[in-house]
Structure formats: C-alpha cells, structure tokens
Design a protein around this motif. Structure first.
Motif, short mmCIF file in Angstrom:
data_model
loop_
_atom_site.label_atom_id
_atom_site.label_comp_id
_atom_site.label_asym_id
_atom_site.label_seq_id
_atom_site.Cartn_x
_atom_site.Cartn_y
_atom_site.Cartn_z
N ARG A 79 9.86 4.71 7.09
CA ARG A 79 10.30 3.43 7.67
C ARG A 79 9.56 2.27 6.99
N THR A 99 -1.00 8.16 0.76
CA THR A 99 -2.06 9.07 0.34
C THR A 99 -1.38 10.43 0.16
N LYS A 101 0.89 11.98 10.71
CA LYS A 101 0.66 13.28 10.08
C LYS A 101 -0.35 14.08 10.90
N GLY A 113 1.87 -0.97 6.39
CA GLY A 113 2.12 -0.68 7.81
C GLY A 113 1.13 -1.46 8.67
N ASN A 129 6.21 -2.63 11.35
CA ASN A 129 5.80 -1.93 12.58
C ASN A 129 6.15 -0.44 12.54
N MET A 130 5.65 0.26 13.54
CA MET A 130 5.64 1.71 13.53
C MET A 130 6.94 2.34 14.04
N LEU A 131 7.23 3.52 13.52
CA LEU A 131 8.28 4.36 14.06
C LEU A 131 7.60 5.31 15.04
N HIS A 186 6.42 11.69 6.38
CA HIS A 186 7.27 11.84 7.57
C HIS A 186 8.15 10.58 7.69
N PHE A 195 8.25 2.12 4.04
CA PHE A 195 8.68 1.91 2.65
C PHE A 195 10.12 1.38 2.59
N GLY A 233 8.12 8.19 9.72
CA GLY A 233 7.36 6.96 9.98
C GLY A 233 6.95 6.31 8.67
N ASN A 234 6.37 7.10 7.78
CA ASN A 234 6.01 6.56 6.46
C ASN A 234 7.25 5.97 5.80
N CYS A 262 0.86 -1.20 0.00
CA CYS A 262 0.00 0.00 0.00
C CYS A 262 0.89 1.24 0.00
N GLY A 263 0.63 2.12 -0.94
CA GLY A 263 1.43 3.33 -1.07
C GLY A 263 0.85 4.48 -0.26
N HIS A 300 -9.70 8.45 -0.04
CA HIS A 300 -9.31 8.24 1.36
C HIS A 300 -9.89 9.38 2.19
N LYS A 324 3.27 7.00 18.23
CA LYS A 324 3.36 6.77 16.79
C LYS A 324 3.59 8.09 16.04
N MET A 325 4.54 8.09 15.14
CA MET A 325 4.67 9.27 14.28
C MET A 325 3.46 9.32 13.37
P1 AMP Z 1 -0.51 6.98 4.61
O1 AMP Z 1 0.00 7.90 3.55
O2 AMP Z 1 -0.97 7.67 5.86
O3 AMP Z 1 -1.57 6.03 4.06
O4 AMP Z 1 0.70 6.08 5.09
C1 AMP Z 1 1.58 5.46 4.20
C2 AMP Z 1 2.25 4.27 4.87
O5 AMP Z 1 3.00 4.69 6.00
C3 AMP Z 1 1.26 3.20 5.38
O6 AMP Z 1 1.75 1.92 5.04
C4 AMP Z 1 1.28 3.40 6.88
O7 AMP Z 1 1.03 2.20 7.55
C5 AMP Z 1 2.70 3.85 7.10
N1 AMP Z 1 2.89 4.60 8.36
C6 AMP Z 1 2.17 5.64 8.82
N2 AMP Z 1 2.65 6.07 10.02
C7 AMP Z 1 3.72 5.28 10.31
C8 AMP Z 1 4.66 5.20 11.39
N3 AMP Z 1 4.61 6.04 12.42
N4 AMP Z 1 5.63 4.26 11.35
C9 AMP Z 1 5.71 3.40 10.30
N5 AMP Z 1 4.86 3.42 9.25
C10 AMP Z 1 3.88 4.34 9.24
#
Ligand code: AMP
Ligand code: ZN
Length: 496
Positions: free
Chosen positions: A49, A38, A290, A248, A279-281, A44, A51, A46-47, A35-36, A79, A287-288
């Motif tokens: 990490r 949005t 947006k 994620g 897993n999350m950063l 940031h 990818f 977290g995102n 999943c890419g 979304h 959690k990081m």
């Molecule tokens: P989004 O653009 O919000 O759909 O997020 C894009 C990708 O980043 C998704 O696979 C989310 O699961 C992942 N993601 C969002 N926040 C974090 C985080 N804090 N740590 C790791 N991955 C994250």
C-alpha cells in the motif's frame, strides 16, 4: 506548455501540518525520495500500500509534465530487530535461519519485492541504491558530523549527540515530540551502554564477533546505523536540499526525525521541503506487520488461498481498492471490501470499453465534460485525493452508460475529451490495468480458452509427475493475471 503551469498542486506537508502549494526547488524538476523495504522477508499487502501510494504521487507528477528523479532505496544492512537499536541485523538473522549468505537473502527478497510491485503495475524508481553500496559515503558523512561537534565515538561505535544538536536546532520538529518528554519517558542508560544519553542514536555500530555483516572504518570494524543510509542516498542523488521525502507513517519517528537531524548536522541545511507520510493498511483493525504475522501476502491474494479470503483477486482490483482510500487515511483490508472494489472496478472498465462505440450527437446533454475534467484535476491537485478522483470517474461512468442507453448525449468533441481524460486518469495516473473486461463471446476469448485448457493439462501432467514447483507456478501466474484455477471433483475449472 507543461500541464503543471496550469495546475495548482497542493501537498500535505507533515512537517508543517498544512496543505501547501507545491513549488519544486528547480522549476520543472522534482526530486522524490521514498524509504524502500528491508529485504529480509516477503513484502505483505501493507508494504505494498505504501509503495502504491507513492507510485500514485510519482505518476501524477509525471503526468503534470515534471521531470521526476525518484530514488527509492533497498535496505540491505544496518536495520536491527528493534527501534531501540538492539538485537541482530534483520538480514543477518534471516541468513542464519535460512542457512544462506546474507546477500542471498537480499537477492531473494529484492526479486520478490520487484516481482510483486510489477504485478501491481508500479513504475520502477529512477534510482534504486542499496545501503551496502554506500558504506564509503556513510563513513564520510559520519566524519563530517563528528567534525561539526554533533557526534562522538565511544568504544568503536559512533553516536549522534541529540542533546547537543537540540541546543541550536529542534529535535522533534517532524514528529512533534518534545525532547523533554522523551527524556522523561525513557529509562536510564544501563551501565554497559556507550551512549551519553538514551536519546542518542547510532551512526556506526561496532560489530560484535558474531555479527557477519561488517566493514572496516576509522572507528574499527562495524556497520552503519539504519537512519544514516537514507540521509546519504537521498543527498547523494538529490542534493543536500530536495523536494519530497516519503515513507510509511510508522517511519516518522525515529527514522525520519533522525534523517532531518543527520542532514542538518552534516550540511547545516534542512534536507527536505515536503515530508509525506502514507497511512497504514490494517487487517482486523490491527496494522499489517511482518513481525506479528497479522498480514496477507500478495501471493495469497492472487491465488485466493488464505482463510480470510473467499476467492482470488487480481492485482489491479487490489490496487483499485487501495486507491479508493486517501493515502493519509487508515484502510482496513477485508474480503467484503475487496469484493465491493472488484464490482466497482469492473463497472469502470466496462464503461471504458464502451467508449469507442458511443454514438455522438450535435450537443452534449447530461454532463458538463470540461468542468468534469477540471474537477478530476482539482481532486488530484488536492494532495493526490484519489477517492475523490474515483468518485468523479464514476460520474463519467454513469454518463457513458446513459449515453449508451440513449438517455443522454455526447458531442464528438466532448467524447474526445472524455476518452482522453478517462484514459489518462485510469491508466496513467491511477495505474490500473484492464484484466476482467472480457467479452465472453469474443473470438479472442475462444482462443484464450484453448490456451487455458492447454495450461490446465500441462499443470495436471506436472502434478502427476510430482513436479509441484511447475504446477504451483502455473496456478500462481494465472492467478496474478486474474484467472483462478479451482480443483474439484470434476477436474480443474476456471473463471474468466
Ligand atoms: P519495511 O520493509 O518494514 O521497512 O517497510 C517498508 C515500507 O512499508 C515502509 O515505508 C513502512 O512504513 C511500510 N509499511 C509497513 N507496514 C505497513 C502497513 N501495515 N501499511 C502500510 N505501510 C506499511
Ligand atoms: Zn529511510
């Protein structure tokens, strides 16, 4: 013979909760969907990490000799602001706030996403489809699900009938949630809702008059539900059944649970063989994200301009920091952890730079090189365990330094294995790049200093002319290369 023939790769499958031997549907070929983003905001760390975690997966599969088709979508419609499918479309809202066309928002943040991932040395996916480019396919699959009796139209929207689906299937199979508990824990539907049950989710939503991102459909003007795009784009490019789906951890429910339900409702098949969740950063233990503002942007990291950072860090150091943790563990970001990672990274790069100058002996003494190589593969075969791999690489670093100090010995043959294995794992598999290993007395460094002095002078004249766009660009681009400019009383200085 491709490497994968001799390696027993195991993948932790979130669907079964077990590490399973990886067996692709077609020998030698892998279909990978992730999943890419949005694209309504800057990515940031977290995102990044997530990818980077899947870039590691992609790189290792390729290293093993698989032909990988890696599909990662761009979510550019559908979304909504929250998971309960209420609120505005995130992109449309940003377009309103920035007074731009939605597609200008999409373009702007897609470019940002690509630029940042390139700095982190992520490989581009094989196909990067967009939701808006697949509206026709989304309408077609909705028709199929309605024909199969698992979705219904109500007042211009179409909903997936979760209870009906659950009669013959298992909604909750991935997230391990029980439908009865979900029902017990959700509020009653409001009188205005068109859903039959609160668990039902939208496949198509009627566009309200103010909704600007809209398309015609058999059910009236509207837009597709977010979960649907991934079902459509994964099956279009990888088939109704494919090998690996990643994302994620926070996407497991409802997004991925709904993807399974949609795929199964349309084709009757379980779409994915191995589900992987990164897993999350976290930042300060949270959690990081947006939405909460609890995040650090890559540009802050590369320039060092953030209250939580003492200095700038190069993308490769940040990548190394992330890969020092297992992709399935939570990782907390901190300035101290980054500084420690930077030291380790430099030690690794210095050892690699030493390799060509090592003197060889008849016999190797100090490391069983072939066994060590096998252990490197074992680490990666154990569900892409990069921290264990890195620990193995540091065994080699110790050995290289000992050989250099003439406290250990390496044969010509073993040195070749050592060099090839270090290069393969450090550069091809972990995707690290040399940035900081500069020899301060080297001629090239002299030339580099001359070029940097020129850039500093150009930046100063840009600033004197109030051309801050140019001066910031020079600073940021250099920071991304690991060169930090510091403005002080005596003018601008830099460290290499
Ligand atoms: P989004 O653009 O919000 O759909 O997020 C894009 C990708 O980043 C998704 O696979 C989310 O699961 C992942 N993601 C969002 N926040 C974090 C985080 N804090 N740590 C790791 N991955 C994250
Ligand atoms: Zn998705």
């Amino acid at each position: 013979m491709p490497l994968y023939e001799n390696q027993n790769l195991k993948i932790y499958n979130s669907l079964t909760g077990e590490k399973e031997i990886f067996k692709p549907l077609t020998a030698g070929y892998v279909g990978l969907y992730v999943c890419g983003p949005t694209v309504y905001n800057k990515v940031h760390l977290g995102n990044c990490r997530t990818f980077i975690s899947f870039d590691l997966v992609f790189r290792y599969l390729k290293h093993l000799g698989y032909k990988v088709r890696y599909v990662r979508n761009i979510t550019d419609a559908g979304h909504l602001e929250d998971d309960a499918e209420t609120g505005e479309d995130r992109i449309a809202k940003k377009a309103r706030l920035e007074k731009l066309e939605p597609m200008e928002i999409v373009q702007k943040y897609t470019i940002d996403f690509h630029t940042i991932l390139q700095k982190f040395n992520n490989l581009p996916p094989s196909i990067e489809p967009t939701a808006t480019g697949h509206i026709v396919e989304q309408i077609e699959i909705i028709k199929e699900i309605i024909d199969n009796g698992l979705a219904y139209e109500a007042n211009g929207s179409v909903y997936f009938d979760v209870l009906k689906y659950h009669e013959n299937n298992h909604y909750g199979i991935l997230s391990k949630r029980k439908l009865e508990d979900m029902i017990a824990n959700t509020r009653e539907l409001t009188a205005q809702s068109d859903k039959r049950n609160p668990q039902d989710f939208a496949l198509w939503k009627k566009a309200e008059p103010q909704h600007i991102m809209r398309w015609p459909s058999p059910w009236g003007v509207g837009f597709p539900g977010w979960h649907l795009e991934c079902t459509v784009m994964s099956t279009k490019y990888l088939g109704e059944e494919f090998d690996i789906h990643g994302g994620g951890m926070d996407l497991k429910f409802p997004h991925h649970e709904c993807e399974i339900a949609q795929g199964k409702a349309a084709s009757g098949k379980d779409p994915v063989n191995y589900w992987m969740h990164a897993n999350m950063l976290t930042l300060n233990g949270q959690k990081m994200a947006k939405s909460t503002g609890n995040n650090i942007l890559p540009s802050d990291l590369f320039s060092g301009e953030n209250d939580q950072l003492s200095k700038a860090y190069s993308p490769s150091v940040a990548r190394f920091f992330m890969l020092q943790a297992n992709y399935r563990s939570i990782l907390d970001f901190s300035d101290e952890a980054l500084t420690a990672a930077e030291k380790g990274f430099q030690r690794l790069m210095e050892a690699i730079a030493t390799l060509p100058n090592l003197k060889t002996q008849k016999e190797t003494d100090g490391l069983k090189v072939e066994k060590w190589r096998e252990e490197c593969y074992n680490a990666m075969n154990d569900d892409f365990n990069s921290p264990v791999l890195i620990a193995k690489l540091f065994d080699a670093v110790k050995f290289i330094n000992a050989v250099k100090a003439e406290k250990a010995a390496v044969s010509t043959e073993d040195l070749e294995i050592l060099k090839a294995t270090m290069h393969a794992f450090v550069f091809d598999v972990l995707g690290l790049e040399t940035v900081a290993a500069v020899d301060k007395n080297d001629k090239n460094t002299e030339r580099l200093k001359e070029v940097l002095d020129l850039l500093v002078a150009l930046r100063k004249s840009a600033r004197d002319n109030k051309d801050f766009a140019t001066s910031d660009k020079i600073r940021d681009e250099l920071a991304a290369l690991g060169i930090t400019l510091k403005d002080g009383k005596e003018g601008t200085t830099y460290t290499l």
